[in-house]
Design an enzyme around this catalytic site. Structure first.
Site, PDB file in Angstrom:
ATOM      1  N   GLU A   1       7.441  -5.833  -7.179  1.00 49.39           N
ATOM      2  CA  GLU A   1       7.750  -5.347  -5.817  1.00 49.39           C
ATOM      3  C   GLU A   1       6.789  -6.020  -4.833  1.00 49.39           C
ATOM      4  O   GLU A   1       6.012  -6.875  -5.210  1.00 49.39           O
ATOM      5  CB  GLU A   1       7.609  -3.813  -5.750  1.00 49.39           C
TER       6      GLU A   1
ATOM      7  N   ASP B   1       0.556  -0.089   1.849  1.00 45.38           N
ATOM      8  CA  ASP B   1       1.575  -1.148   1.992  1.00 45.38           C
ATOM      9  C   ASP B   1       1.483  -1.861   3.354  1.00 45.38           C
ATOM     10  O   ASP B   1       2.486  -1.970   4.089  1.00 45.38           O
ATOM     11  CB  ASP B   1       2.997  -0.549   1.865  1.00 45.38           C
TER      12      ASP B   1
HETATM   13  O1  FUB Z   1       4.634   3.051  -0.902  1.00 46.66           O
HETATM   14  C1  FUB Z   1       5.681   3.272  -1.806  1.00 46.66           C
HETATM   15  C2  FUB Z   1       5.800   2.132  -2.767  1.00 46.66           C
HETATM   16  O2  FUB Z   1       4.579   1.960  -3.467  1.00 46.66           O
HETATM   17  C3  FUB Z   1       6.016   0.794  -2.108  1.00 46.66           C
HETATM   18  O3  FUB Z   1       7.307   0.580  -1.665  1.00 46.66           O
HETATM   19  C4  FUB Z   1       5.598  -0.096  -3.206  1.00 46.66           C
HETATM   20  O4  FUB Z   1       5.410  -1.420  -2.856  1.00 46.66           O
HETATM   21  C5  FUB Z   1       4.336   0.583  -3.686  1.00 46.66           C
HETATM   22  O5  FUB Z   1       3.229   0.221  -2.932  1.00 46.66           O
END
Ligand code: FUB
Length: 339
Positions: free
Chosen positions: A238, A31
């Site tokens: 997301e 991320d």
């Molecule tokens: O790293 C945890 C979660 O996985 C993140 O918040 C999302 O965007 C995904 O990458």
């Protein structure tokens, strides 16, 4: 992971074809939110660990506990791990799951913005401050008032205003909110209904709170219709990110269960943003998450995959590749493994 990868031999072949290598290999990182502060590149990633929690659709296996900030003198130089910048034990309101962070610089001070689950198991977003871009950061005692869900990304507009984008469905809990209110019985809209959008709020001058009530963003198609909840190859899941190019606002994001990074273009920080296409094809691992950063006049996509862990979805590694906007402002899609 691309759906046609069925066995270890095939996975190994794909790993060999990767167009870029992990920036660091001594820890797992994911991320990546990249910024240039004072001519140096800083990457604010999640720090993946094996917390021993089995895979589930809530993402409980992503049991991260702290943040390490990476820095690079130039885009080609080795990434340096600057050690623990903030641990969940130092955040009074947070209990677990320190997921994707971001950071901003204002008036010589650095602001780390991060999600974590509170003691009731609900994600909120916190702020921590430091005089150094690599920390250590000191967390505010409470999360941002009215914050919820995951994947905060801060965008600084040309006028010096900062906007916080956030939200993620499924394990990110965005489906439990409507108009900023939580209800346990709220779920995702039906397939033929408009998809849930990411959320945005302008930050206060001191960068510690929302200056306004958070607003839902619309991602629309070329006819102006909001993408539908069942359009899971294009709808928001997301990993919000915003960059500005030639006066336009580019909102990019992950489609989650279809594993694409896509983008949409708008005329202001609140949208609507019109869907334009993909930036990154699926990577090894379930999740995909990125940032886009200009370094010395070139644009780079920072992203992650699970090649170093040989496909373990919650053990990811940060990578970087140049991307280009064409003459019409469209972004050329990156294929992370040579065809
Ligand atoms: O790293 C945890 C979660 O996985 C993140 O918040 C999302 O965007 C995904 O990458």
């Amino acid at each position: 992971m691309p759906e046609d990868i069925i066995d270890q031999a095939e996975l190994d072949k794909l790993i060999e074809k990767a167009i870029s290598e992990p920036l660091v290999t001594h820890i797992y990182t994911a991320d990546p939110s990249a910024h240039v502060f004072d001519d140096k590149i800083y990457i604010y990633p999640s720090h993946d660990i094996d917390a021993g929690i089995p895979f589930n659709d809530n993402g409980d296996h992503f049991g991260m506990e702290d943040y390490h900030i990476l820095s690079m003198e130039t885009i080609d130089s080795a990434a340096v791990d600057n050690g623990v910048a903030l641990h969940v034990n130092e955040v009074p309101w947070a209990e677990r799951q320190m997921w994707a962070p971001d950071a901003a610089k204002k008036n010589g001070k650095y602001y780390l913005v991060f999600p974590a689950k509170n003691k009731n198991g609900i994600f909120q977003i916190g702020i921590a401050t430091s005089n150094s871009p690599v920390g250590p950061f000191k967390a505010e005692p409470l999360p941002i008032k009215g914050s919820y869900s995951i994947d905060p990304a801060i965008f600084e507009d040309d006028d010096g205003s900062f906007y916080l984008y956030f939200g993620g469905i499924w394990g990110g809990q965005l489906q439990k909110f409507r108009n900023n209110q939580y209800r346990e019985d709220y779920e995702l809209p039906k397939d033929e209904e408009p998809a849930l959008g990411p959320i945005v709020a302008k930050m206060t001058d001191d960068m510690l709170q929302f200056a306004e009530s958070p607003k839902e963003i619309k991602i629309v198609d070329d006819t102006g219709a909001t993408l539908l909840s069942g359009d899971n190859k294009r709808r928001f899941f997301e990993a919000s990110w915003v960059h500005k190019f030639n006066g336009k606002y580019y909102f990019s994001y992950s489609t989650g269960d279809t594993h694409f990074i896509c983008y949409a273009i708008g005329d202001n920080p609140y949208g609507p943003f019109t869907y334009k296409g993909r930036i990154l094809e699926p990577v090894i691992g379930w999740t995909t998450h990125h940032s886009i950063c200009e370094v010395n006049g070139k644009w780079y996509l920072f992203y992650h995959d699970s090649s170093l862990s040989k496909g373990i979805t919650h053990l990811r590694s940060v990578k970087v590749n140049e991307i280009k906007h064409d003459g019409d402002g469209f972004i050329t899609c990156l294929q992370p493994y040579k065809l």
